[in-house]
Every structure is written in structure tokens, then in C-alpha cells.
Design an enzyme around this catalytic site. Structure first.
Site, PDB file in Angstrom:
ATOM      1  N   ASP A  43       0.810  -1.179   0.013  1.00  0.00           N
ATOM      2  CA  ASP A  43       0.013   0.082   0.072  1.00  0.00           C
ATOM      3  C   ASP A  43       0.938   1.354  -0.104  1.00  0.00           C
ATOM      4  O   ASP A  43       2.089   1.213   0.342  1.00  0.00           O
ATOM      5  CB  ASP A  43      -0.931   0.097   1.310  1.00  0.00           C
TER       6      ASP A  43
ATOM      7  N   ASP B 141      -1.691  -0.645   5.976  1.00  0.00           N
ATOM      8  CA  ASP B 141      -2.152  -0.232   7.241  1.00  0.00           C
ATOM      9  C   ASP B 141      -3.583  -0.313   7.449  1.00  0.00           C
ATOM     10  O   ASP B 141      -4.155  -0.256   8.574  1.00  0.00           O
ATOM     11  CB  ASP B 141      -2.059   1.457   7.401  1.00  0.00           C
TER      12      ASP B 141
ATOM     13  N   ASP C 139      -0.558   4.675   0.630  1.00  0.00           N
ATOM     14  CA  ASP C 139      -0.987   6.169   1.608  1.00  0.00           C
ATOM     15  C   ASP C 139      -1.152   5.310   3.061  1.00  0.00           C
ATOM     16  O   ASP C 139      -1.791   4.444   3.352  1.00  0.00           O
ATOM     17  CB  ASP C 139      -2.445   6.339   1.355  1.00  0.00           C
TER      18      ASP C 139
END
Ligand SMILES: [Mg+2]
Length: 218
Positions: free
Chosen positions: A20, A195, A22
């Protein structure tokens, strides 16, 4: 599912990594705050929109766009949030405001962006181990390319898949399938790191990809 730190992610028995962007490779919230402050200032100073009205219309616009485009990259489009602000405040579509607002937001956002040091060290380690890395990210392709350039991801990363490109956001399988296709790898040959438990971890695990949850320290 347990949370991991970058240092304890093992990379011995894999060929590639899906990762990922962001709030995984950098802290999102300080950038979002800087972007919002910039777009609010532009609205107030150049277009005489009162700050409180701007806050309310941006919030409403964001909710409508999120809801209407929930599974798509454009669901996060600051251009579309700004268009909603303009149509609420001015009573008509206002391309000058909308385009300047989008640019003000992202310029300030990108200026504030900086690497998570541990993430960067991990990607260096993975690259030195000969692993191919593909960023798997929700949002529109253009801004994610700008973030790639800002962080200099090309030094470590080979590919990116955005939800705009894949047609759907994580945790939909389409985005993970496209990433595997670009790498030319099978689910069991890669790991996913991110996240978000729902989008990154569960999305990958449904595909048979081992996943690691990175929990950002506040
Ligand atoms: Mg994320």
C-alpha cells in the site's frame, strides 16, 4: 492477525511484494491537514468564501462523493469535492475555483509528504534481495503518480496499480489480480503490506496472499 513492524517482515521465501502507499509508506494525516489548510485559504482569500461555509460544503461534498463513488478511485477525488463546494456556494459549476482548489490541496499535501524511515529501509532491503515490488493503492492514477515522484519510489519499486486503473478499490480482488499480473507472479509468491486491516490485509488474504498489517504510531 497480528500487527507487524517493518523490521520483522520476513522476505526469504517470496519473489515479490505488494505494498500500500497512503499511510503505509508515509504518514497521511499531516499531509491531509496541510492540503486542507491550503485549499481553505485559497477559497477564503481568492474566492471570498467564508471559512465556516467552506468547511461545511467541503465536508458535505466529501460525504456525497464518498457515498456515490464508494468502490471507485474517484471517490477520493479532491477535484470532485471542490466541484461540490463551488456548486453549493456559487450555485453553478465553477471550473476556475475547482481546478485551483484541487491543485492547492495536492501541492500543499505533496510538500508535506515524507518517507516513513522504516518503510524506506524495508523497501531497500527487499530490492537488494532481488524482489520486485508493486504499489497497490486506492485513488486516482494521476495523483498517485505524483506521490511516486515525490517519494522517488522508482528507486525501489517496479510497478503501481491504482484503483482507478483496476476499476475497483481494495479489498476487491480486481486490484490484487492486476498487481499479480503485472509482476507475473502467483498469490503464494508474494506478500501484501498495508495499514488497513479491511482493505489491505483481508483483501489480500481472500486472494490467498499472505498479508502484514503495519500499524502507524500516532
Ligand atoms: Mg493505506
Amino acid at each position: 492477525m497480528i500487527s507487524h513492524t517493518w523490521n520483522n517482515i520476513g522476505i526469504q521465501d517470496i519473489k515479490g511484494i505488494l505494498c500500500d502507499l497512503d499511510d503505509t509508506l508515509y504518514a497521511y494525516e499531516p499531509c491531509n491537514k496541510a492540503g486542507y489548510a491550503a485549499v481553505r485559504q485559497l477559497a477564503c482569500e481568492k474566492f471570498a468564501i467564508p471559512g465556516e461555509a467552506f468547511d461545511e460544503y467541503w465536508k458535505q461534498g466529501r460525504q456525497v462523493i464518498h457515498h456515490d463513488l464508494a468502490s471507485f478511485g474517484a471517490g477520493h477525488s479532491r477535484l470532485l469535492y471542490a466541484q461540490k463546494v463551488a456548486e453549493q456556494y456559487f450555485g453553478h459549476t465553477h471550473p476556475e475555483f475547482t481546478l485551483l482548489a484541487e491543485e492547492a490541496y495536492w501541492s500543499a499535501f505533496l510538500d508535506r509528504m515524507e518517507w516513513d524511515a522504516d518503510a524506506r529501509s524495508f523497501l531497500e532491503r527487499a530490492q537488494q534481495a532481488g524482489l520486485d515490488i508493486c504499489i497497490v493503492t486506492d485513488l486516482t492514477a494521476q495523483i498517485q503518480h505524483r506521490k511516486w515522484l515525490k517519494l522517488g519510489l522508482g528507486a525501489h519499486v517496479r510497478y503501481m496499480v491504482s484503483s482507478e486503473e483496476a476499476g475497483y478499490e481494495k479489498p476487491e480482488p480486481a486490484i490484487f489480480k492486476l498487481a499479480l499480473q503485472k509482476l507475473g507472479m502467483k498469490p503464494e509468491e508474494v506478500i501484501m503490506i498495508g495499514d488497513s486491516l479491511r482493505k489491505d490485509v483481508q483483501g489480500a488474504e481472500v486472494m490467498g496472499i499472505r498479508a502484514y498489517h503495519i500499524k502507524r504510531e500516532a
